[in-house]
Design a protein around this motif. Sequence first.
Motif, PDB file in Angstrom:
ATOM      1  N   ARG B   4       0.854  -1.191  -0.103  1.00 58.93           N
ATOM      2  CA  ARG B   4       0.056   0.105   0.046  1.00 58.93           C
ATOM      3  C   ARG B   4       1.013   1.193   0.043  1.00 58.93           C
ATOM      4  O   ARG B   4       0.779   2.200  -0.745  1.00 58.93           O
ATOM      5  N   LEU B   5       1.881   1.518   0.750  1.00 59.85           N
ATOM      6  CA  LEU B   5       2.807   2.339   0.877  1.00 59.85           C
ATOM      7  C   LEU B   5       3.511   2.505  -0.523  1.00 59.85           C
ATOM      8  O   LEU B   5       3.605   3.725  -1.119  1.00 59.85           O
ATOM      9  N   ALA B   6       3.733   1.488  -1.139  1.00 57.95           N
ATOM     10  CA  ALA B   6       4.346   1.496  -2.365  1.00 57.95           C
ATOM     11  C   ALA B   6       3.395   2.304  -3.447  1.00 57.95           C
ATOM     12  O   ALA B   6       3.680   2.832  -4.337  1.00 57.95           O
ATOM     13  N   LYS B   7       2.118   1.679  -3.194  1.00 65.55           N
ATOM     14  CA  LYS B   7       1.119   2.217  -3.924  1.00 65.55           C
ATOM     15  C   LYS B   7       0.928   3.658  -4.090  1.00 65.55           C
ATOM     16  O   LYS B   7       0.918   4.430  -5.278  1.00 65.55           O
ATOM     17  N   ILE B   8       1.148   4.432  -2.899  1.00 69.08           N
ATOM     18  CA  ILE B   8       0.932   5.966  -2.775  1.00 69.08           C
ATOM     19  C   ILE B   8       1.779   6.596  -3.543  1.00 69.08           C
ATOM     20  O   ILE B   8       1.618   7.618  -4.078  1.00 69.08           O
ATOM     21  N   ILE B   9       2.868   6.100  -3.851  1.00 69.10           N
ATOM     22  CA  ILE B   9       3.803   6.878  -4.396  1.00 69.10           C
ATOM     23  C   ILE B   9       4.384   6.514  -5.749  1.00 69.10           C
ATOM     24  O   ILE B   9       5.405   6.485  -6.310  1.00 69.10           O
ATOM     25  N   ASN B  11       3.336   5.959  -9.996  1.00 68.81           N
ATOM     26  CA  ASN B  11       2.994   6.900 -10.944  1.00 68.81           C
ATOM     27  C   ASN B  11       3.638   8.141 -10.712  1.00 68.81           C
ATOM     28  O   ASN B  11       2.714   9.108 -10.866  1.00 68.81           O
ATOM     29  N   PHE B  12       4.583   8.297 -10.247  1.00 69.66           N
ATOM     30  CA  PHE B  12       5.245   9.618  -9.645  1.00 69.66           C
ATOM     31  C   PHE B  12       6.108  10.210 -11.075  1.00 69.66           C
ATOM     32  O   PHE B  12       7.128   9.506 -11.034  1.00 69.66           O
ATOM     33  N   THR B  13       5.875  11.324 -11.628  1.00 70.66           N
ATOM     34  CA  THR B  13       6.761  11.760 -12.494  1.00 70.66           C
ATOM     35  C   THR B  13       7.447  13.038 -12.428  1.00 70.66           C
ATOM     36  O   THR B  13       6.612  13.909 -11.790  1.00 70.66           O
ATOM     37  N   LEU B  14       8.668  13.466 -12.253  1.00 66.81           N
ATOM     38  CA  LEU B  14       9.157  14.439 -11.578  1.00 66.81           C
ATOM     39  C   LEU B  14      10.101  15.204 -12.765  1.00 66.81           C
ATOM     40  O   LEU B  14      10.756  14.676 -13.730  1.00 66.81           O
ATOM     41  N   ASN B  15       9.862  16.535 -12.910  1.00 61.99           N
ATOM     42  CA  ASN B  15      10.583  17.432 -13.779  1.00 61.99           C
ATOM     43  C   ASN B  15      12.123  17.408 -13.349  1.00 61.99           C
ATOM     44  O   ASN B  15      12.193  17.673 -12.328  1.00 61.99           O
ATOM     45  N   ALA B 147      11.320   8.672  -8.058  1.00 68.03           N
ATOM     46  CA  ALA B 147      10.252   8.809  -9.061  1.00 68.03           C
ATOM     47  C   ALA B 147      10.093   7.623  -9.933  1.00 68.03           C
ATOM     48  O   ALA B 147      10.968   6.946 -10.259  1.00 68.03           O
ATOM     49  N   ASN B 148       8.794   7.302 -10.488  1.00 71.74           N
ATOM     50  CA  ASN B 148       8.801   6.395 -11.370  1.00 71.74           C
ATOM     51  C   ASN B 148       9.360   6.878 -12.974  1.00 71.74           C
ATOM     52  O   ASN B 148       9.962   5.923 -13.680  1.00 71.74           O
ATOM     53  N   GLN B 149       9.092   8.210 -13.130  1.00 74.13           N
ATOM     54  CA  GLN B 149       9.711   8.683 -14.471  1.00 74.13           C
ATOM     55  C   GLN B 149      10.088  10.142 -13.878  1.00 74.13           C
ATOM     56  O   GLN B 149       9.679  10.857 -13.330  1.00 74.13           O
ATOM     57  N   PHE B 150      11.297  10.576 -15.015  1.00 69.39           N
ATOM     58  CA  PHE B 150      11.569  11.843 -14.976  1.00 69.39           C
ATOM     59  C   PHE B 150      11.274  12.366 -16.401  1.00 69.39           C
ATOM     60  O   PHE B 150      11.529  11.854 -17.537  1.00 69.39           O
ATOM     61  N   ASP B 151      10.719  13.552 -16.297  1.00 70.20           N
ATOM     62  CA  ASP B 151      10.204  14.132 -17.628  1.00 70.20           C
ATOM     63  C   ASP B 151      10.304  15.755 -17.535  1.00 70.20           C
ATOM     64  O   ASP B 151       9.768  16.249 -16.812  1.00 70.20           O
ATOM     65  N   PRO B 152      11.392  16.469 -18.164  1.00 71.20           N
ATOM     66  CA  PRO B 152      11.631  17.882 -17.971  1.00 71.20           C
ATOM     67  C   PRO B 152      10.346  18.634 -18.512  1.00 71.20           C
ATOM     68  O   PRO B 152      10.318  19.846 -18.150  1.00 71.20           O
ATOM     69  N   SER B 153       9.195  18.106 -18.846  1.00 71.67           N
ATOM     70  CA  SER B 153       8.262  18.955 -19.566  1.00 71.67           C
ATOM     71  C   SER B 153       7.134  18.791 -18.495  1.00 71.67           C
ATOM     72  O   SER B 153       5.959  19.916 -18.606  1.00 71.67           O
ATOM     73  N   VAL B 154       7.063  18.102 -17.596  1.00 72.72           N
ATOM     74  CA  VAL B 154       5.964  18.194 -16.353  1.00 72.72           C
ATOM     75  C   VAL B 154       6.065  19.214 -15.447  1.00 72.72           C
ATOM     76  O   VAL B 154       7.317  19.923 -15.454  1.00 72.72           O
ATOM     77  N   GLU B 155       5.049  19.766 -14.858  1.00 72.51           N
ATOM     78  CA  GLU B 155       5.148  21.025 -14.003  1.00 72.51           C
ATOM     79  C   GLU B 155       6.107  20.760 -12.748  1.00 72.51           C
ATOM     80  O   GLU B 155       6.034  19.423 -12.170  1.00 72.51           O
TER      81      GLU B 155
END
Lengths: 189, 189
Positions: B4-9, B11-15, B147-155
């Motif tokens: 459950r803890l894992a689920k909370i964080i 699909n987390f995409t970071l700029n 993070a699950n992904q890094f993406d320079p275009s997200v907020e």
Amino acid sequence: MFFRLAKIIKNFTLNNSKKNLNGVVPIKDQCYKELEITYDWYREKPLNILTQKKKGGPIDVYKEFKGDGRVVRVGLEFETGNISSAHRSMNKLLLGMNHQELELGVILMPVYALSYYLTDRVSNYEELEPYFELAEYTPFIFIGFNANQFDPSVEAIPKGKDGMSKRSIKKMDGKIIIKPPHSFHHGDN
Amino acid sequence: MFFRLAKIIKNFTLNNSKKNLNGVVPIKDQCYKELEITYDWYREKPLNILTQKKKGGPIDVYKEFKGDGRVVRVGLEFETGNISSAHRSMNKLLLGMNHQELELGVILMPVYALSYYLTDRVSNYEELEPYFELAEYTPFIFIGFNANQFDPSVEAIPKGKDGMSKRSIKKMDGKIIIKPPHSFHHGDN
């Protein structure tokens, strides 16, 4: 050892005319200087366990007491940061003992009555006291110190870099290095 | 609990367009909210040992897991301060277990690869890792997350109070209180 430490911070009169008036780093610096010059302690002892992992800084001051065919290695930290920083100092000394790199850890902290007149949020002995038990099975000494007198007419201790000069410090490996004046950051110094 | 803890964080995409670009408190706040609302954890559990001595704040989030006729009390801290602050969180949880007020302590921290893009000097899992052994004989879980992904275009995630709103938090004693937005201080938050 302990009478000598006590002597270093003897006859210490502090200006108590205002809360948070005095700096604390010059007190620490004076103590370390005395330990180095008069009592032959060394500065900035790296712990192998932290050096290997490339994490964390050295123990502030260090001495190897020799006698009876054995060596007692003592690490000491004079805590001048906030309460979090005091936790880190304690854990670093505990780690050194856990890895047989130290036989004794010592933390020096102002007592509350003194810290009241020192830089805001400097931690005090009473604040860390509930946590002393985490060092229960490890040779550890927590020393709380106070001023001998308070006197609103004496000069206040400068904060941060004010009034500090560059000086040389003596390291265990024989190196003498020139230490720039301490800068004082809350929480990480 | 751990899935459950894992689920909370998830699909987390970071700029990741710049070092230290993102705030960290909104991530913590989202996690705590989810624990409270979806998983029935409580906020700000005071430890008796600290309340008695009038020192130190409460454990951030807390839950009593019941079953098989016994209760397992878990304290969790999502660490968003500097490395000193992480030492304090660890020691607070250890103290709670020492005094039979908790059966399990959990610390959540970003891993280095993530913290690089978060507020400057936020501590990371790797930085505390040499000290995990101080909790060796105590039921303790250290969780490093990325993070699950890094993406320079997200907020980017806002820092400090920006973008945070007042919200209610649920405390163990049944009180619902309105929590002002977190302010973020290095070293003591």
